[in-house]
Structures are given as C-alpha cells and as structure tokens.
Design an enzyme around this catalytic site. Structure first.
Site, PDB file in Angstrom:
ATOM      1  CB  ALA A   1      39.019  46.043  -6.412  1.00 62.80           C
TER       2      ALA A   1
ATOM      3  CG  ASN B   1      36.675  42.660   4.347  1.00 66.31           C
ATOM      4  OD1 ASN B   1      35.685  42.678   5.061  1.00 66.31           O
ATOM      5  ND2 ASN B   1      36.645  43.037   3.077  1.00 66.31           N
TER       6      ASN B   1
ATOM      7  CG  ASN C   1      -3.887  -8.084  17.217  1.00 70.33           C
ATOM      8  OD1 ASN C   1      -3.094  -7.852  18.124  1.00 70.33           O
ATOM      9  ND2 ASN C   1      -3.600  -8.886  16.188  1.00 70.33           N
TER      10      ASN C   1
ATOM     11  NE  ARG D   1      -2.127  -2.243   3.205  1.00 77.81           N
ATOM     12  CZ  ARG D   1      -2.517  -2.624   4.421  1.00 77.81           C
ATOM     13  NH1 ARG D   1      -3.587  -2.085   4.963  1.00 77.81           N
ATOM     14  NH2 ARG D   1      -1.827  -3.534   5.101  1.00 77.81           N
TER      15      ARG D   1
ATOM     16  CE  LYS E   1      35.177  21.799  -2.035  1.00 79.00           C
ATOM     17  NZ  LYS E   1      35.950  21.080  -3.052  1.00 79.00           N
TER      18      LYS E   1
END
Ligand code: UD1
Ligand code: CA
Length: 461
Positions: A425, A379, A171, A16, A353
């Site tokens: 940067a 940073n 039962n 089922r 990760k």
C-alpha cells in the site's frame, strides 16, 4: 416499388425553433427529425428518394452521408412548398408513376399510413391525394375546403375567412401525386396570398379546375401528422415517441419502475427481466442484456451490457462493453474503449478509460485506471492511480492475473505487474514487478520514541 418516388421537403429555416441548427437536425430520442422521416421513406422501398434542402443544406446532407441512395436538390431561396417540389423537376420530370411527398418536419408518420394513402390514391386513380386529419384546434394548419363533400381547395391559416377558420379538417402536408400532370401544374401556382409564397396546396384548386380526380385519406391517429415548428412541439412529440418506445420495451418483458421518467433512445435494445429504475438514460447504439438492474441516474451511451449486470446509481458508461454479471457503481465512470469482464466489480468513484478489466477482477473504491489491462481475479485497492500521461504521451499499464495492488498505489506507466505480484500500500511503482514478487515503493517509516512529550515540554518553557 418501381414506379414510386419519394420527395422530402426539408429546405425551410424553421424560424420558430430559434436555433442555429437546421430544424430537421433537432433530435427526438436520439434520432434527428429528418432521419426518422427518411426511415419511413426507405421502408416503402421506392425507386428513388429525393430530398429538397436549402437552409443549412451542408449540415443536413452531412448528417445523412451514410444514406448513399438518397439524392439531394437544393432550393436556393425558400419561396414556398410549391417552389420546393418544383426543384425536383430535373430528376423526376418525364418519369411515370407516383410521387409521395413527405414533410421533413413531420416525423411521426407511420409506414402503414403512407401505404393507406397510396392505396386510396390508386383506387381513385387520382392526380393528387391528400392526407387529412381532424384537429379540434386546427390553428396554424391549412384547412380542407369541401364543396358537396368533395375537396375543392386548401386554404392556409393566414388566408382563411372567419368561416374557414372553423373547419377542423386540416392538410397534413403529405400527399401522393401522379407524376404525369405534376410539373406543368406546379408551374401554374402563383403567389397571390398573404405570405407571397408558392403554396403547394394550391395544386388542389388547380386540379379541380382541370377536372382531375382528387382524393383524400384521413389518418385515424391525428398525432401521426404533427409537424414540428417550435421547441414546444419538439417537446410534445418527444414525449409521445418516448412513451411508444417504453411501451415496446415493457411489451418485450422489461420492467420500467416509472415509464414517465425513463429515457431510452430509438435504437436501444433491452433484454427481458431487466429492471430499469426512474431517471435512467439509455442512449445511441446501446444494447442491454436480460435480468440486469439499471438504477436511477445511470447514463449508458453506445455501449453493450451483458446479462445480469447491475449498474448502480449515477454511473456513466460510454462506448464500452460490460460482460455478464459485472457490478458497476454507484458513481462509476466507464469512459470510451473500456471493457469490464464477467463478474468484475467496479465500485464507487472509480474511473476507467481505455481499460480492460479481467474476469472477476475488482476495483471497488476511488481509483483511476487509464490505458490499462487488468488480469482476472486481480484486486485493485482504494486510491490506486495509473499515471498514464507524461505530459506528452499516453503509456500502458499491464497488470496480470491474481495481482494484489495495495491501496493508494501510484503506478507510473509504462509498467507491467506480472501475475501474482503484490504491491505494498502507498507505493509509487516505477519499474516492472516480476511474477510473485512484492514491490514496496515508499520511504520506510521511522518511529521517534517520546517525541510528543518532548515537544510539549519545549512549548511549556
Ligand atoms: C404546411 C402546409 C399546410 C399544412 C402544414 C402541415 C403549405 C403552404 N402549407 O404548412 O397546409 O397544414 O404544412 O404541417 O404547404 N419547405 C421547403 N421550402 C420552402 C418552404 C417549406 O423545403 O420554401 C419545407 C419545410 O422545410 C418543411 C415543409 O416544407 O419541412 C413544410 O413547410 P412549413 O413552412 O413548415 O409549412 P407549414 O406552414 O407548416
Ligand atoms: Ca410545418
């Protein structure tokens, strides 16, 4: 207990459920149905636990591989519950004492109820004692038929008369048996019923004929004996288990803004004064400290989170450690093998990760940091990417303490940025940067005076 043996029936297919997975391997709040039953069995400290497996036997055994004291017998063909118990004969016949029979698909049964069953069984010096329950809608269960108040037989739903259908005492499929007469009696169970199966409940009528003592013990919380036969029942039982876990958490000092939509697996531990917002998932072997905030949409799997950590909305943490005071998200992805140090900040759209973030370090926006070590107080600017994969191998990026990585830096591993270094940067950094140095790895900007006007003049012609 020396003379107590537990048998768990788990050979059935669970038709089922409409599933390729054996029924007992479906999970409820992080634990398989069968793991829950085995925990109940183990808590009784019996002399032995035997599981009857059949359908999906290999998968079921593998899921329980860590339980070294568990013994298995295989029921090749599932010819009924009576036939299933008979398969334990080579292991249990000739032993004295009591068998408790648990159903592999009934995970809510409490240890206290089994103890109460055993107490009744011993007091009555019974050959068999049945746990019964009263269900207002008993459909599908075997009915307890009594004569002059005493149990005389159990009739399965399909074999009931109209009058028996109305019986609300059912039962549970959970019993205690005296071992001495058991196997001989099991031999005499037949298959004269609508399903042509060997029904274990027929043992009651057999013992009745043999004038042996039979007892019943009625469970107060009838839900405890619920069997899972369909996905709908799996869902209902899951809701009950989840509610119970949430009540335990609240009793231990955890605030759940909306217990109805808080999803916490069985073995998860949460410290006091932590606040959990709606639609949070805490899974597997997860520990959350005290005074944390876990905001909506967070999913934390097999991870350890320290005290006072704020996990903002829609953050996913898997197989990682986060130390006290850290802030994650919103929308952060902490993948396996990562460690976020004390008071560190991992902001929106930052993926880690196998990366170790030092104490007080920050990566606040849009970054991928993989196979990296980042020192304290460093940073990491927006858009920083560790290029950890060269198409064949993964390489490490080691960033020291107090480093400033400018926005949109591309860090090509293997690479070391020593303590206190600065990365301009937009740099593509391919060689190691010494302590205190500035690395600029980009083409120098050139300004062409009057270029715009010249272009427009060109167009006008
Ligand atoms: C059984 C009882 C029923 C009781 C109900 C309680 C029988 C005939 N009926 O019905 O009186 O009210 O439990 O939930 O016992 N199994 C095997 N081998 C088999 C058949 C079953 O190992 O050949 C195992 C199943 O995997 C399951 C357990 O026995 O764990 C119960 O079997 P199931 O088919 O679910 O019995 P029910 O129809 O629920
Ligand atoms: Ca069942």
């Amino acid at each position: 207990m020396n003379d107590l043996h537990v048998v768990v029936l788990a050979a059935g297919k669970g038709t089922r459920m409409k599933s390729d997975l054996p029924k007992v391997l479906h999970k409820i709040c992080g634990l398989t149905i069968i793991e829950r039953v085995i925990r109940t069995a183990a808590a009784l400290q019996p002399a032995s636990i035997t599981m009857v497996v059949g359908h999906g036997a290999g998968e079921v055994k593998r899921s329980l591989a860590k339980r070294t004291r568990l013994q298995f017998v295989t029921q090749e063909q599932q010819l009924g519950t009576g036939h299933a118990l008979l398969q334990t004969r080579p292991l249990l016949e000739g032993k004295s004492g009591t068998v408790v029979l648990l159903s592999g698909d009934a995970p809510l049964l409490s240890v206290d109820s089994v103890k109460a069953l055993l107490a009744t069984h011993q007091e009555a010096a019974a050959a068999a004692t049945v746990i019964t329950a009263t269900f207002p809608r008993p459909f599908g269960y075997g009915r307890i038929v009594r004569t002059s108040g005493k149990i005389s037989k159990i009739v399965e739903e399909r074999d009931t008369t109209a009058a028996q259908k109305a019986i609300t005492e059912i039962n549970s499929g959970i019993y205690a048996f005296d071992l001495a007469p058991l196997f001989a009696a099991l031999d005499s169970i037949g298959t004269a019923n609508k399903q042509g199966e060997y029904y274990l409940p027929d043992l009651i009528a057999i013992y009745r004929k043999q004038k042996r003592a039979i007892a019943t013990w009625t469970v107060q919380r009838a839900d405890e004996i619920r069997g899972i036969n369909s996905r709908a029942e799996l869902g209902e039982v899951t809701t009950m288990v989840r509610q119970q876990k949430n009540e335990e958490l609240m009793a231990a000092g955890v605030t759940l803004i909306d217990p109805a939509t808080t999803y916490v697996d069985a073995d998860v531990v949460v410290g006091p004064d932590t606040v959990i917002y709606p639609c949070v998932f805490l899974e597997g072997n997860t520990r959350i400290g005290g005074a944390c905030e876990i905001h909506s949409g967070a999913r934390i799997v097999n991870s350890t989170i320290g005290d006072r950590v704020c996990v903002r909305n829609h953050t996913v943490v898997t197989d990682s450690t986060v130390e006290a005071g850290a802030v994650l998200g919103p929308f952060a992805h902490i993948r396996p093998g990562s460690k976020v140090g004390e008071d560190a900040h991992i902001g929106n759209f930052v993926e880690l990760k196998k990366t170790d973030i030092g104490k007080g370090a920050k990566a606040n926006h849009l970054a991928y940091l993989g196979d990296a070590t980042i020192g304290p107080k460093t940073n990491v600017g927006a858009g920083t990417i560790t290029c950890n994969y060269d198409g064949e191998k993964k390489h490490q990026t080691v960033i020291g303490a107090g480093v400033f990585v400018g926005s949109n830096s591309t860090l090509v591993a293997p690479l070391t940025l020593a303590d206190g270094s600065y990365i301009a940067a937009g740099s593509a950094v391919t060689t190691d940067v010494p302590a205190g140095a500035l690395a600029i790895g980009r083409a120098r900007q050139e300004n062409k005076d009057g270029w715009v006007a010249k272009r427009q003049a060109g167009k006008a012609k």
